[in-house]
Write a protein that holds these residues in place. Structure first.
Motif, PDB file in Angstrom:
ATOM      1  N   ILE A  26       4.121   2.559   2.516  1.00 39.09           N
ATOM      2  CA  ILE A  26       5.442   2.928   2.011  1.00 39.09           C
ATOM      3  C   ILE A  26       5.824   4.312   2.531  1.00 39.09           C
ATOM      4  CG2 ILE A  26       6.785   3.392  -0.066  1.00 39.09           C
ATOM      5  CD1 ILE A  26       5.028   1.379  -1.539  1.00 39.09           C
TER       6      ILE A  26
ATOM      7  N   ALA B 108      11.796  14.343   7.214  1.00 37.62           N
ATOM      8  CA  ALA B 108      11.313  12.967   7.139  1.00 37.62           C
ATOM      9  C   ALA B 108      11.150  12.522   5.687  1.00 37.62           C
ATOM     10  CB  ALA B 108       9.984  12.842   7.883  1.00 37.62           C
TER      11      ALA B 108
ATOM     12  N   MET C 127       0.832  -1.216   0.000  1.00 43.76           N
ATOM     13  CA  MET C 127       0.000   0.000   0.000  1.00 43.76           C
ATOM     14  C   MET C 127       0.856   1.251   0.000  1.00 43.76           C
ATOM     15  SD  MET C 127      -2.895  -0.814   2.767  1.00 43.76           S
ATOM     16  CE  MET C 127      -3.534   0.840   2.918  1.00 43.76           C
ATOM     17  N   LYS C 128       0.397   2.246  -0.750  1.00 42.28           N
ATOM     18  CA  LYS C 128       1.166   3.479  -0.841  1.00 42.28           C
ATOM     19  C   LYS C 128       1.326   4.136   0.532  1.00 42.28           C
ATOM     20  CE  LYS C 128       0.454   4.102  -5.657  1.00 42.28           C
ATOM     21  NZ  LYS C 128       0.710   2.696  -5.889  1.00 42.28           N
TER      22      LYS C 128
ATOM     23  N   LEU D 120      10.153  -1.160   3.709  1.00 42.70           N
ATOM     24  CA  LEU D 120       9.057  -0.254   3.365  1.00 42.70           C
ATOM     25  C   LEU D 120       7.736  -0.999   3.170  1.00 42.70           C
ATOM     26  CD1 LEU D 120      10.739   2.178   0.813  1.00 42.70           C
ATOM     27  CD2 LEU D 120      10.098   2.663   3.164  1.00 42.70           C
TER      28      LEU D 120
ATOM     29  N   LEU E 196      10.490   1.034  -7.195  1.00 39.12           N
ATOM     30  CA  LEU E 196      11.445   1.533  -6.209  1.00 39.12           C
ATOM     31  C   LEU E 196      12.811   0.861  -6.345  1.00 39.12           C
ATOM     32  CD1 LEU E 196       9.138   1.910  -3.088  1.00 39.12           C
ATOM     33  CD2 LEU E 196      10.534   3.721  -4.100  1.00 39.12           C
TER      34      LEU E 196
ATOM     35  N   PHE F 126      12.848   7.053  -3.640  1.00 37.16           N
ATOM     36  CA  PHE F 126      11.550   7.323  -3.025  1.00 37.16           C
ATOM     37  C   PHE F 126      10.936   8.595  -3.607  1.00 37.16           C
ATOM     38  CE2 PHE F 126       9.101   9.728   0.082  1.00 37.16           C
ATOM     39  CZ  PHE F 126       8.095   8.821   0.398  1.00 37.16           C
TER      40      PHE F 126
ATOM     41  N   GLU G 167      -0.407  -4.553  -6.498  1.00 41.91           N
ATOM     42  CA  GLU G 167      -0.017  -3.147  -6.423  1.00 41.91           C
ATOM     43  C   GLU G 167       1.342  -3.006  -5.735  1.00 41.91           C
ATOM     44  OE1 GLU G 167      -2.386  -0.777  -3.815  1.00 41.91           O
ATOM     45  OE2 GLU G 167      -1.175   0.988  -4.238  1.00 41.91           O
ATOM     46  N   ASP G 168       1.553  -3.815  -4.662  1.00 41.98           N
ATOM     47  CA  ASP G 168       2.817  -3.771  -3.957  1.00 41.98           C
ATOM     48  C   ASP G 168       3.968  -4.186  -4.860  1.00 41.98           C
ATOM     49  OD1 ASP G 168       1.693  -2.865  -1.700  1.00 41.98           O
ATOM     50  OD2 ASP G 168       1.639  -4.787  -0.645  1.00 41.98           O
TER      51      ASP G 168
ATOM     52  N   GLN H 267       0.118  12.354   7.770  1.00 44.88           N
ATOM     53  CA  GLN H 267       1.393  12.528   8.486  1.00 44.88           C
ATOM     54  C   GLN H 267       1.525  13.964   8.998  1.00 44.88           C
ATOM     55  OE1 GLN H 267       4.141  10.887   9.337  1.00 44.88           O
ATOM     56  NE2 GLN H 267       3.720   8.849   8.504  1.00 44.88           N
TER      57      GLN H 267
ATOM     58  N   ARG I 256       6.346   4.339   6.433  1.00 46.31           N
ATOM     59  CA  ARG I 256       7.587   3.679   6.857  1.00 46.31           C
ATOM     60  C   ARG I 256       8.804   4.458   6.407  1.00 46.31           C
ATOM     61  NH1 ARG I 256       5.262  -2.242   5.561  1.00 46.31           N
ATOM     62  NH2 ARG I 256       3.909  -2.328   7.387  1.00 46.31           N
ATOM     63  N   PHE I 257       8.722   5.005   5.221  1.00 46.55           N
ATOM     64  CA  PHE I 257       9.873   5.805   4.760  1.00 46.55           C
ATOM     65  C   PHE I 257      10.084   7.003   5.687  1.00 46.55           C
ATOM     66  CE2 PHE I 257      11.792   9.302   2.423  1.00 46.55           C
ATOM     67  CZ  PHE I 257      12.952   8.689   1.958  1.00 46.55           C
ATOM     68  N   MET I 258       8.986   7.682   6.040  1.00 43.52           N
ATOM     69  CA  MET I 258       9.124   8.892   6.860  1.00 43.52           C
ATOM     70  C   MET I 258       9.626   8.581   8.259  1.00 43.52           C
ATOM     71  SD  MET I 258       5.918  11.254   5.655  1.00 43.52           S
ATOM     72  CE  MET I 258       6.442  12.730   6.514  1.00 43.52           C
ATOM     73  N   ALA I 259       9.312   7.382   8.738  1.00 43.26           N
ATOM     74  CA  ALA I 259       9.724   7.049  10.103  1.00 43.26           C
ATOM     75  C   ALA I 259      11.150   6.506  10.157  1.00 43.26           C
ATOM     76  CB  ALA I 259       8.757   6.029  10.688  1.00 43.26           C
ATOM     77  N   GLY I 260      11.673   6.100   9.006  1.00 38.82           N
ATOM     78  CA  GLY I 260      12.957   5.397   9.028  1.00 38.82           C
ATOM     79  C   GLY I 260      14.135   6.235   8.585  1.00 38.82           C
ATOM     80  N   ASP I 261      15.271   5.577   8.598  1.00 41.96           N
ATOM     81  CA  ASP I 261      16.518   6.215   8.232  1.00 41.96           C
ATOM     82  C   ASP I 261      17.010   5.497   6.973  1.00 41.96           C
ATOM     83  OD1 ASP I 261      18.468   7.987   8.576  1.00 41.96           O
ATOM     84  OD2 ASP I 261      19.494   6.938  10.203  1.00 41.96           O
ATOM     85  N   TYR I 262      17.112   6.199   5.846  1.00 45.36           N
ATOM     86  CA  TYR I 262      17.475   5.515   4.612  1.00 45.36           C
ATOM     87  C   TYR I 262      18.636   6.225   3.920  1.00 45.36           C
ATOM     88  CZ  TYR I 262      13.243   2.810   5.151  1.00 45.36           C
ATOM     89  OH  TYR I 262      12.295   1.959   5.636  1.00 45.36           O
TER      90      TYR I 262
ATOM     91  N   LYS J 138      15.213  13.322   3.928  1.00 48.06           N
ATOM     92  CA  LYS J 138      16.383  12.738   4.604  1.00 48.06           C
ATOM     93  C   LYS J 138      17.603  13.631   4.431  1.00 48.06           C
ATOM     94  CE  LYS J 138      13.866   9.084   5.460  1.00 48.06           C
ATOM     95  NZ  LYS J 138      13.041   9.177   6.675  1.00 48.06           N
TER      96      LYS J 138
END
Lengths: 324, 178
Positions: free
Chosen positions: A5, B35, A1-2, B177, B120, A22, B112-113, A42, A8-14, B38
């Motif tokens: 994604i 966020a 699900m969008k 993700l 990505l 992204f 979809e995933d 968010q 999780r991206f916003m909460a993580g360190d990438y 980054k």
């Protein structure tokens, strides 16, 4: 699900590569509504109420912004500036070379008022009739009525910054600064009420003071506490501070021994009653050692800029900018 | 004072209200942007730009009811704008759907995933330095061993191993993700 994604991206360190990917995925038109919806959730989840930020760093960023916004400001500014200039000119003529002066307004039946003024380039130490000592910072003024000695209470009005060492003689002592009134018996404290800052500041060194006015419920400060009053919001906060940083300007010589630049600037802001802004990546944690006597601010700030490895600019009398 | 009153005063050019909104919301704009990007210093720049634009377009605030919601559209626009300018255009698929289970363990059930993941993965690969991409492709598409890749590219074996390790670990980051 969008949504997953994005969450999780916003909460993580990438790493950078993933962040770039992204971003390119985000702007793909596919599923844009779902993406926007997730972003807005968010955004809404972050509450701004509890993070109002008025640290030195934040105020610096704001004044950088001010210089950009002033360009787009409309014509009303010019007359204001001219009027101020005229007043400054008149005061300079009246004071000539003296660092301070007593100005008596024309005498009449009403009690007349006595005003003490310091020029933009000097400080002054004054004694009031009851023995109370007041240090006035650059460009400040203090006034009181001529019935000061005979009245049942002692009242003075402050513009700018003043440090008070109040002698106790049984009568209450009041300082009015803008919306606020500080009531004391015998004590030492510092008040700042200056157009350069949106906030008024009252710092208590010893004794006890009671502050009223400005739509806030009365507050009593203990030694070492500082009240900050936001003139715009009408709200106040009390915190514990190292009072030395706020009253050091009254001493003839200030010494900074291996202190972080941010702390030194805080002291110098008060010593010269200027607003100091840093831009670029000036390192506020860098430690410097410095001794300040009666040098002009231009000299001291150019030494500071040398020690901190940055450049200095003087925007007008009230603003100093350090840039890397 | 009500927020609507603040907004009207800002629209009328009040510096005080501008400062008030800035001190209240700038930390939020910065943390939200960080966020998504980054990159802290880029986010600080974006925050300054956004507030400058708020000021320049203050007249258009007259019809706005929630400043926070208005600010969101400005921030979103600024971030999208940055990503559009630095957009990586996905080339022909380097990695096929059948490669995904091997890379991520294969618990992608929804179609979809799979589509998002594939995009990505390929974008991440595209964002890597050219040499790393080349090493990775030679290894994946032609099934060459690290030693063979080293021979074909003229790189030291250690360099090839380093790039392969980096490429795989960066791609595996994507697994978190989903």
């Amino acid at each position: 699900m969008k949504k997953n994604i994005i969450d999780r991206f916003m909460a993580g360190d990438y790493p950078k590569e993933v962040a770039d990917a992204f971003g390119s995925w985000l702007v793909e038109p596919d599923g844009q509504d779902a993406k926007d919806d997730a972003l807005y959730r968010q955004w809404e989840a972050k509450s701004a109420e509890d993070i109002t930020d008025s640290t030195l760093v934040r105020r610096n960023k704001l004044s950088v912004l001010h210089r950009h916004t002033e360009k787009s400001r409309t014509g009303s500014r010019m007359p204001v500036r001219l009027a101020r200039l005229a007043v400054a000119f008149a005061i300079v003529v009246a004071l000539t070379d003296l660092s301070w002066h007593l100005l008596r307004s024309k005498s009449g039946k009403e009690p007349s008022s006595i005003c003490m003024v310091t020029s933009n380039h000097s400080k002054g130490e004054f004694s009031l009739p009851d023995g109370t000592v007041v240090w006035l910072n650059n460009g400040s003024s203090l006034s009181y009525e001529s019935n000061y000695t005979s009245s049942s209470k002692r009242c003075v009005t402050l513009e700018g910054e003043g440090y008070f060492d109040v002698v106790s003689d049984g009568r209450p002592f009041f300082v009015t600064a803008g919306d606020l009134t500080v009531r004391v018996l015998g004590t030492r404290f510092c008040v700042r009420h200056s157009g350069l800052y949106n906030e008024d500041q009252i710092t208590l060194v010893s004794g006890s003071v009671r502050i009223e006015g400005g739509n806030v419920s009365p507050v009593t400060l203990s030694p070492g506490e500082q009240l900050t009053y936001d003139r715009m919001l009408g709200g106040s906060t009390v915190r514990t501070v190292d009072t030395g940083d706020y009253v050091s300007w009254i001493r003839p010589v200030m010494e900074f021994d291996d202190l972080p630049l941010g702390k030194v600037l805080e002291n110098l802001e008060h010593r010269y009653l200027v607003k100091v802004t840093t831009a670029g990546d000036v390192d506020l944690d860098r430690r410097i050692t410095l001794k300040v006597g009666d040098e002009a601010k231009e000299k001291i700030f150019s030494i500071v800029s040398f020690l901190a490895d940055c450049n200095v600019r003087f925007i007008d009398d009230g603003h100093v900018v350090l840039v890397r | 004072m009500q927020e609507s009153e603040y907004i009207q005063r800002l629209a009328g050019g009040s510096y005080e209200v501008f400062d008030y909104f800035y001190l209240k919301y700038a930390p939020l704009v910065e943390s939200f942007s960080t966020a998504l990007l980054k990159d802290k210093s880029l986010s600080e720049d974006i925050c300054q730009d956004v507030f400058l634009r708020v000021w320049q377009r203050r007249k258009s605030l007259r019809g706005v009811r929630s400043f926070k919601a208005y600010l969101f559209t400005m921030v979103r626009h600024a971030i999208y704008d940055h990503y559009m300018r630095n957009r990586i255009v996905p080339k022909d698929s380097n990695i096929m759907p059948e490669d995904l289970p091997e890379l991520f363990g294969g618990d992608l059930s929804r179609e979809e995933d799979v589509r998002d993941m594939l995009l990505l993965v390929n974008l991440t690969l595209e964002a890597m330095p050219e040499q790393r991409q080349r090493v990775f492709r030679l290894s994946r598409h032609f099934g060459l061993s690290n030693a063979e890749v080293a021979e074909k590219t003229g790189l030291a074996l250690k360099t090839v191993e380093y790039h392969m390790g980096k490429a795989l670990s960066q791609l595996r980051e994507l697994g978190s993700l989903f």
